[in-house]
Scaffold this active site. Structure first.
Site, mmCIF file in Angstrom:
data_model
loop_
_atom_site.group_PDB
_atom_site.id
_atom_site.type_symbol
_atom_site.label_atom_id
_atom_site.label_comp_id
_atom_site.label_asym_id
_atom_site.label_seq_id
_atom_site.Cartn_x
_atom_site.Cartn_y
_atom_site.Cartn_z
ATOM 1 N N GLN A 30 0.817 -1.218 0.000
ATOM 2 C CA GLN A 30 0.000 0.000 0.000
ATOM 3 C C GLN A 30 0.852 1.270 0.000
ATOM 4 O O GLN A 30 0.463 2.284 0.565
ATOM 5 C CB GLN A 30 -0.990 -0.002 1.168
ATOM 6 C CG GLN A 30 -2.099 -1.047 0.999
ATOM 7 C CD GLN A 30 -3.261 -0.871 1.932
ATOM 8 O OE1 GLN A 30 -3.124 -0.343 3.035
ATOM 9 N NE2 GLN A 30 -4.432 -1.331 1.509
ATOM 10 N N LYS A 90 4.042 6.111 8.887
ATOM 11 C CA LYS A 90 3.549 5.455 10.098
ATOM 12 C C LYS A 90 4.528 5.593 11.262
ATOM 13 O O LYS A 90 4.115 5.759 12.420
ATOM 14 C CB LYS A 90 3.266 3.975 9.809
ATOM 15 C CG LYS A 90 2.429 3.295 10.888
ATOM 16 C CD LYS A 90 1.933 1.935 10.439
ATOM 17 C CE LYS A 90 1.030 1.312 11.494
ATOM 18 N NZ LYS A 90 0.502 -0.010 11.058
ATOM 19 N N MET A 131 -27.133 14.492 -19.950
ATOM 20 C CA MET A 131 -26.377 15.508 -20.667
ATOM 21 C C MET A 131 -25.581 14.898 -21.816
ATOM 22 O O MET A 131 -25.455 15.502 -22.896
ATOM 23 C CB MET A 131 -25.444 16.252 -19.706
ATOM 24 C CG MET A 131 -24.846 17.517 -20.289
ATOM 25 S SD MET A 131 -26.089 18.780 -20.704
ATOM 26 C CE MET A 131 -26.336 19.542 -19.100
#
Length: 584
Positions: free
Chosen positions: A115, A164, A482
């Site tokens: 991650q 972290k 649209m």
């Protein structure tokens, strides 16, 4: 005495010291130390969203409706990348938000750790500024600086990426008053330029105020001063999509929204004016249309706190860099000092011309038959809620957004939340959650299309969990409205992938989440169904089944000038001729 604490505790303490009461977020491994600190305090409410994009849009809704910065907290990697759309949306619309992202430990950065993403690199183009904090002692000063940057000058999103190990480590906490920022944008306008503008106002025969979101971002005083200036001069005033509410829609000098789907009289006045006074708008392409044909005979003044916006798109004759509230105060004083005189005969003739354009009645429509026209749905919503002082309107993006802007009148700033610059489908629902949390007792309605609403439908879980009575008013035409309109008008009616054959039953969907679902397809039942929605003390999904192939007019086709509008029913009913001249 300097206080020692962990980086995670610093984040929470800094938010408390900045006056933050609500954080929108989604936990993950890289931010668990911060979440642990959130668990151990009672000053800040954390709202668990269902997707990080929803967190940032909710923070935007909170910020837009309060004038205070919104805050979001997400984890590293996909948590950060999911926040990119919201960050870009806030950057385009000048919304002050502070986003905290977790990051892998400093010693793992660059190793393709689990991650890991280059969050600072990814978000550099879509934030006003961002920081990667590698030292715990630098964390508190960075957070305080981030809030200052987000809310000063032209507001916008900022991001703080926190590894972290920095969250676990202990360092010295700096109080906000101990942090001095080098970012000090100019707020006072140049007196000579302001005096020049006051002189031009006295001589103008066809003036117009063109206002934008910068008026609202400047605060309530700016809106009050704008109203005073309009009353003092008697000049007509129009607004961009983002500026609606800065001047009341019921005001006698209001001529409506301008731009691609703006009113006929507003666009014609912009084209034919001799003095255009841009206050807090950035000459967006949806406003200007064709640059070389934009307001060709006018002198142009531009008031904006962002110097990079001056002369960026349209060459300005009287540039004034400064905060809108400060400049308007000085302009009113200069106007009074030079006699507060206008060319009364010229301005009176100008109003005569504008009133001729108004006769086109470009928003007129007829509700007939047993199929609800979307204009009728929005007009009835307006009629049944306009008495509510505490009404806030959000939108998704598409035809429904334009109909909401056209048919709903806004009397106050900060009551209209929409995605203007980026045009983000999926914005309105989470934004309405942010608004409702900021204003618990208010009526918050999100005017949506079914396609846009489905993009962040998972946030129904958030609305139900926190008992938020947000009303989702979906104009369901089973089309990407649209897109379909442009395919009809510009692409030979080749409707390439502009509809879905697999829409949910919105009533059952609402009930599955534990909310209330309402469906209405008959215009005779519409008022009663809207009243039922308003009376329910909880979240509602209202499935308003409307005409599938309705087009949104007026419309300035891409590449055309303001006086080359398509007017729909006004043209077919013979109200104007082919050149736009009024026949009635």
């Amino acid at each position: 005495m300097t206080r020692q604490m962990t980086g995670a505790k610093m984040v929470v303490q800094a938010l408390i010291d900045q006056g933050v009461d609500t954080v929108f977020g989604y936990p993950g491994g890289a931010v668990l130390p911060i979440y642990d600190e959130i668990f151990q305090q009672n000053h800040i409410k954390h709202i668990l969203v269902r997707h990080e994009q929803g967190a940032v849009h909710a923070a935007e809704g909170y910020a837009r409706s309060t004038g205070k910065p919104g805050v979001a907290l997400v984890t590293s990697g996909p948590g950060a990348t999911n926040a990119v759309t919201g960050l870009t949306d806030a950057l385009m619309d000048s919304i002050p938000i502070v986003v905290f992202t977790g990051q892998v430990p400093t010693f793992m950065i660059g190793s393709d750790a689990f991650q890991e993403a280059d969050t600072v690199g990814i978000t550099r183009p879509c934030t006003k500024h961002n920081w990667l904090v590698k030292e715990t002692d630098a964390l508190a000063p960075t957070i305080h600086e981030a809030f200052h940057v987000a809310t000063s000058g032209r507001p916008g999103p900022v991001l703080i990426d926190i590894p972290k190990d920095v969250q676990f480590a202990t360092g010295a906490y700096a109080e906000p008053k101990q942090v001095e920022s080098h970012y000090q944008p100019q707020t006072e306008g140049d007196p000579a330029a302001i005096a020049e503008l006051a002189d031009a106002m006295a001589k103008a025969k066809r003036p117009i105020f063109y206002t934008g979101g910068g008026v609202i971002n400047s605060g309530p005083e700016a809106s009050r001063l704008l109203r005073d200036l309009v009353a003092a001069t008697g000049f007509p005033i129009t607004s961009t999509l983002m500026g609606l509410g800065a001047y009341p829609a019921s005001g006698e000098h209001w001529i409506g929204m301008l731009g691609m789907h703006g009113l006929y009289e507003a666009n014609m006045a912009m084209h034919d004016c001799d003095l255009m006074i841009n206050i807090g708008a950035r000459f967006d392409d949806r406003i200007t249309g064709r640059i070389d044909a934009f307001s060709p005979g006018s002198k142009k003044a531009h008031i904006d706190i962002d110097p990079s916006s001056i002369n960026k798109v349209i060459k300005t004759d009287i540039p004034i860099v400064g905060d809108v509230a400060h400049v308007l105060k000085a302009l009113l004083e200069a106007w009074t000092a030079q006699g507060a005189k206008t060319d009364r005969e010229g301005v009176a003739r100008w109003w005569d011309q504008i009133n001729e354009w108004r006769k086109v009645d470009c928003l007129a429509f007829t509700q007939k038959g047993k199929t609800i026209r979307p204009q009728h749905a929005v007009a009835r919503l307006e009629a049944l809620t306009k008495h509510r002082q505490d009404r806030f309107i959000c939108t998704e993006v598409g035809q429904h957004q334009m109909w909401a802007a056209q048919y709903i009148g806004f009397e106050h700033p900060n009551h209209w939340m929409t995605s203007g610059g980026l045009g983000t489908m999926g914005y309105g629902f989470p934004a309405s959650i942010g608004v409702q949390l900021a204003h618990p007792d208010a009526l918050v309605i999100n005017v949506a299309g079914e396609a846009s609403w489905l993009m962040n439908m998972q946030e129904m879980g958030t609305a139900v969990q926190y008992r938020l009575p947000v009303k989702q008013f979906i104009l369901n035409n089973e089309r990407l409205g649209m897109v379909r309109q442009w395919q009809e008008l510009l692409h030979g009616e080749r409707y390439s992938h502009s509809w879905s054959d697999a829409l949910p039953d919105f009533v059952k969907l609402a009930e599955a989440f534990g909310a209330k679902g309402i469906i209405c397809s008959d215009p005779d039942d519409l008022d009663a169904a809207i009243e039922e929605m308003l009376a329910y003390d909880g979240p509602v999904i209202f499935d308003c089944v409307v005409e599938k192939h309705e087009n949104c007019f007026p419309m300035i086709p891409s590449g055309k000038a303001h006086n080359e509008m398509l007017l729909g029913e006004a043209e077919t009913q013979g109200v104007i001729d082919a050149k736009g001249s009024v026949l009635v």
